[in-house]
Write an enzyme that holds these catalytic residues in place. Structure first.
Site, PDB file in Angstrom:
ATOM      1  N   ASP A 129       0.877  -1.159   0.000  1.00  0.00           N
ATOM      2  CA  ASP A 129       0.000   0.000   0.000  1.00  0.00           C
ATOM      3  C   ASP A 129       0.925   1.222   0.000  1.00  0.00           C
ATOM      4  OD1 ASP A 129      -2.292   1.639   0.313  1.00  0.00           O
ATOM      5  OD2 ASP A 129      -2.029   1.634   2.481  1.00  0.00           O
ATOM      6  N   MET A 130       0.395   2.398  -0.250  1.00  0.00           N
ATOM      7  CA  MET A 130       1.252   3.583  -0.280  1.00  0.00           C
ATOM      8  C   MET A 130       1.122   4.426   0.995  1.00  0.00           C
ATOM      9  SD  MET A 130       1.711   6.595  -3.162  1.00  0.00           S
ATOM     10  CE  MET A 130       0.206   7.521  -2.779  1.00  0.00           C
ATOM     11  N   ASP A 131      -0.038   5.050   1.189  1.00  0.00           N
ATOM     12  CA  ASP A 131      -0.221   5.949   2.331  1.00  0.00           C
ATOM     13  C   ASP A 131      -0.181   5.162   3.632  1.00  0.00           C
ATOM     14  OD1 ASP A 131      -0.605   8.305   0.733  1.00  0.00           O
ATOM     15  OD2 ASP A 131      -2.587   7.527   0.232  1.00  0.00           O
ATOM     16  N   ASP A 145      -1.259  -0.757   6.373  1.00  0.00           N
ATOM     17  CA  ASP A 145      -1.410  -0.059   7.650  1.00  0.00           C
ATOM     18  C   ASP A 145      -2.868   0.065   8.057  1.00  0.00           C
ATOM     19  OD1 ASP A 145      -2.110   3.326   7.148  1.00  0.00           O
ATOM     20  OD2 ASP A 145      -1.948   1.873   5.520  1.00  0.00           O
TER      21      ASP A 145
END
Length: 230
Positions: free
Chosen positions: A8-10, A167
């Site tokens: 995932d990024m954020d 996250d």
């Protein structure tokens, strides 16, 4: 064949969830809403911004208006985060080590377009990913498995051979729905908040590619999605 790693990024590549929450809070204030953005993101983080905003209202909002709200939130977020963009500690070293050992690496995020560039290109991270899937590439965002299923397909790796770094609770559930395992990145949530990750890390100084292979052996079956965000 080594497993593929999907990020995932954020909240995973960067620790930006508090800034995301602040941007949502400022938008809600302008709209006369009293919703607590931090609590909202505990449940809905990982979804596209327009869907999160729609969830605050008790009545349907026209898609065009949602897009305007999402653009306003994005402007606020970028302004707040402009000088704070930093990768999570150990990330580049981990990505280089994984590539050197033959892991395929993908990115599956609810962000898209210029938002991806705002992080990936500013931090020079794009070159580490063999496939990048954003919100515009799939019909449904997380917790739908679409993002991770398509990322695995682009990488040419079966879902059961993929490890997702997440996250958010919705992202963890998306990974399990896609038939994958998950490493939880505890940038904003506590270890107990997640359902059944292989392990929980605070950043990428706490894990190595070799460690991942050992962890896979401890969880031979992919968890079934169960936990609902509180």
């Amino acid at each position: 064949m080594k497993p593929a790693l999907i990020f995932d990024m954020d909240g995973v590549l960067v620790d930006n969830t508090p800034v995301q929450a602040r941007a949502f809070q400022l938008l809600f204030r302008d709209l006369g809403l009293t919703t607590n953005a931090r609590q909202l993101l505990r449940r809905l983080n990982g979804m596209p911004a327009g869907e999160i905003i729609q969830g605050v209202f008790r009545h349907p909002i026209p898609q065009k208006q949602l897009e305007i709200y999402a653009e306003q939130r994005e402007f606020l977020y970028r302004t707040l985060y402009w000088s704070k963009r930093r990768e999570l500690p150990g990330l580049t070293a981990f990505l280089k080590a994984a590539r050197a050992e033959g892991f395929k690496i993908g990115l599956g995020t609810g962000s898209g377009g210029s938002t991806l560039s705002y992080i990936l290109d500013h931090l020079d991270l794009r070159r580490y990913f063999d496939a990048i899937i954003g919100k515009d590439d799939v019909p449904k965002g997380k917790p739908s498995p679409d993002t991770y299923t398509l990322t695995a397909a682009k990488l040419g790796v079966q879902p059961e051979r993929c490890i997702v770094f997440e996250d958010a609770l919705l992202g963890e559930q998306a990974a399990y729905r896609a038939g994958m395992r998950c490493v939880a990145v505890a940038t904003t949530l506590k270890a107990k908040d997640f359902q059944a990750p292989l392990t929980v890390i605070k950043d990428f100084t706490e894990i190595s590619p070799a460690h991942l292979l050992a962890l896979l052996a401890t969880q031979p079956e992919t968890p079934q999605p169960q936990k609902r965000p509180g």
